[in-house]
Design an enzyme around this catalytic site. Sequence first.
Site: not given
Length: 231
Positions: A67, A167-169
């Site tokens: 994630t 998105g987070d990465q």
Amino acid sequence: MHEYTVSFLAYIIWDPVEMYNHLTNGWGDKEHEIPFDIYHPATRKFVFDTFEQWLKDNPQVDVVRFTTFFYQFTLLFDQKQREKVVDWFGCACTVSPAALDDFEKEYGYRLRPEDFVDGGAYNSAWRVPRKAQRDWIDFLSGFVRANVKKLASMSHAAGKEAMMFLGDQWIGTEPYKDGFEDLGLDAVVGSIGDGTTTRMIADIPGVKYTEGRFLPYFFPDTFYEGNDPSI
């Protein structure tokens, strides 16, 4: 009269996504976690040792979906719980004294607060980037990608696929920057917000497949009595 701004380096004591969950999902008295920076060798060792043990403890898992690798996107709320700054591709949460020192050794000049702050406001990734911003992205992605590649290799050695959540990465992996295909990731999954994000996910090179996950998430701000989540 004169107007002044002051720029300063501060520790992040709330994980941005956890802050979101506290506000949106009412986590109440749940103790918040402090983000840690794998730029420090001892922290980096902890991350890889923990992941190695996790792989041993979870033989039933076929796909490891990361994630967040190492650095969070910029997400800020005000005192009224309103979302004020969201920059999925911003590097505001990637700065540390050690990294700034190493950047200076490699690039021959020192970054200033104004390279991350723009006229007293958070510098957005949607602005045309200046040289310092481009250099920082190059520097950061070199470090992040080397460690992502190690995580992907560990996953493969355990007989599992390695999937990245878009998105987070994005920060540090830079999917559209040359060399992304060398990380060894098998797939990218992302949230489908509109046609733009669909295309952005689908066109990522160097992976076996991409996956779009439809919004909304199963969160109380969407799924509650009387609301229509289908819209």
